[in-house]
Write a protein that holds these residues in place. Structure first.
Motif, PDB file in Angstrom:
ATOM      1  N   LYS A   1     -18.057   6.842  65.899  1.00  0.00           N
ATOM      2  CA  LYS A   1     -19.456   6.939  66.305  1.00  0.00           C
ATOM      3  C   LYS A   1     -19.683   6.635  67.777  1.00  0.00           C
ATOM      4  O   LYS A   1     -20.819   6.551  68.237  1.00  0.00           O
TER       5      LYS A   1
ATOM      6  N   ARG B   1     -23.611   6.879  68.005  1.00  0.00           N
ATOM      7  CA  ARG B   1     -24.357   7.542  66.925  1.00  0.00           C
ATOM      8  C   ARG B   1     -24.443   6.603  65.719  1.00  0.00           C
ATOM      9  O   ARG B   1     -23.464   5.996  65.335  1.00  0.00           O
ATOM     10  N   PHE B   2     -25.624   6.532  65.151  1.00  0.00           N
ATOM     11  CA  PHE B   2     -25.805   5.658  63.996  1.00  0.00           C
ATOM     12  C   PHE B   2     -26.787   6.295  63.015  1.00  0.00           C
ATOM     13  O   PHE B   2     -27.462   7.267  63.331  1.00  0.00           O
TER      14      PHE B   2
END
Length: 271
Positions: free
Chosen positions: A217, A270-271
C-alpha cells in the motif's frame, strides 16, 4: 477604471439592463466499440448553443463616448466595464478516446491511451448597443470587441491530443506522456497603435515518471512534467502587455502554462 455591479443604477442610466440567465442547448451523439478485453474506442460529437451569454464588456472610455463623458464628469473615472448578455455562441466539437491493454505474463503489463479533442466556438450575433450609450457619439460603440471576441473564439486550443504509455513489471511502473496543444491567437491594443493580432504556435510537452511499490500500500514516485522545458511563444515586443513589464507571455490566451519544466517526488499511501 471601474467595473460596475450589475445592479448599479448608473448602468441603467446608459441602457444596460441587469443580466438574465443564459440558456444553453446541448446536443450529443456517441459511439463505443469494445474488442475483447484489450481494446476500447469511443467517439463523441457535440454542439452547444448558448443564448444571452454573459460576458464582460470592453473597457469603454469616457474620452471617446459622449454619454459616459457627461455622466462621469468630476468622478475621476476614465473607463468602465460591466457584465452583460452581449452575445450568442455556438460550440461544435468531437472527442476520441482509445485504450489498449495487454499483459506479457512475468514480463509485465502494458497499456496505451490516446485522447483527442477538436472543437470550435463562434460568436453568432451581438446584442445592439443601447441608444442611451450611443447618444452623442457618431462612431458605432461595440460592447464587445476584438480582444474579448478572441478570448471566446481563439484563446483556447482548438485541438488537444494526449498519448500516454504505461508499463508495469513487478514493483516498478513507468509512464511516458505526450501532450499536444494546438495554436491559439489573441488581440492586443498597444498604446497609440492599431489593434494587433498574434498567433501562438502549437506545442508538444512530454511528461515521464517511475514508481516503485515499497510495500503493498506504499509507493514512491519520481517524475517530471514538461521535461523538455517547452514555453509558449513570446508576445511581440510592440504589444503593451510586454512593455508594461509583464512576463513576456500573453495574458489573453490559455494554451498552457509558462513555468517550464518541473520535477517532483511523491510518496503515496493507499488505505
Amino acid at each position: 477604471t471601474k467595473q460596475y455591479r450589475s445592479d448599479d443604477p448608473f448602468l441603467e442610466s446608459i441602457g444596460i439592463t441587469k443580466p438574465k440567465a443564459e440558456i444553453s442547448w446541448d446536443y450529443n451523439v456517441g459511439l463505443t466499440v469494445k474488442a475483447g478485453s484489450k481494446f476500447l474506442f469511443t467517439v463523441d460529437a457535440y454542439q452547444i448553443d448558448i443564448t444571452d451569454r454573459i460576458v464582460i464588456s470592453e473597457a469603454l472610455s469616457a474620452n471617446n463616448i459622449a454619454a459616459l463623458r457627461t455622466r462621469l464628469l468630476g468622478t475621476g473615472i476614465q473607463q468602465i466595464s460591466f457584465f452583460t448578455n452581449a452575445i450568442n455562441t455556438q460550440t461544435k466539437g468531437i472527442d476520441f478516446v482509445t485504450t489498449y491493454k495487454t499483459g506479457f505474463g512475468k514480463a509485465g503489463r502494458f497499456s496505451a491511451n490516446l485522447g483527442m479533442t477538436f472543437n470550435q466556438t463562434k460568436v453568432e450575433n451581438f446584442k445592439p448597443t443601447p441608444s442611451q450609450l450611443q447618444e452623442g457619439t457618431a462612431r458605432p460603440i461595440a460592447l464587445i470587441d476584438t480582444i474579448n471576441i478572441a478570448l471566446i473564439e481563439t484563446a483556447q486550443p482548438r485541438q488537444k491530443i494526449i498519448l500516454s504509455l504505461n508499463y508495469e513489471i513487478g514493483a516498478l511502473g513507468f509512464v511516458v506522456r505526450a501532450n499536444h496543444f494546438g495554436a491559439v491567437a489573441a488581440w492586443e491594443k498597444p498604446a497609440n497603435l492599431p489593434h494587433i493580432r498574434q498567433e501562438f504556435g502549437g506545442k508538444t510537452l512530454f511528461d515521464a515518471s517511475i514508481s516503485y511499490a515499497i510495500l503493498k500500500k506504499l509507493s514512491l514516485t519520481i517524475g517530471g512534467n514538461n521535461i523538455t522545458d517547452v514555453y509558449p511563444d513570446k508576445v511581440l515586443t510592440t504589444l503593451s502587455a510586454y512593455t508594461f513589464g509583464q512576463a513576456p507571455f500573453n495574458r489573453n490566451v490559455n494554451q498552457f502554462g509558462f513555468n517550464g519544466a518541473y520535477y517532483y517526488t511523491s510518496l503515496t499511501f493507499r488505505f
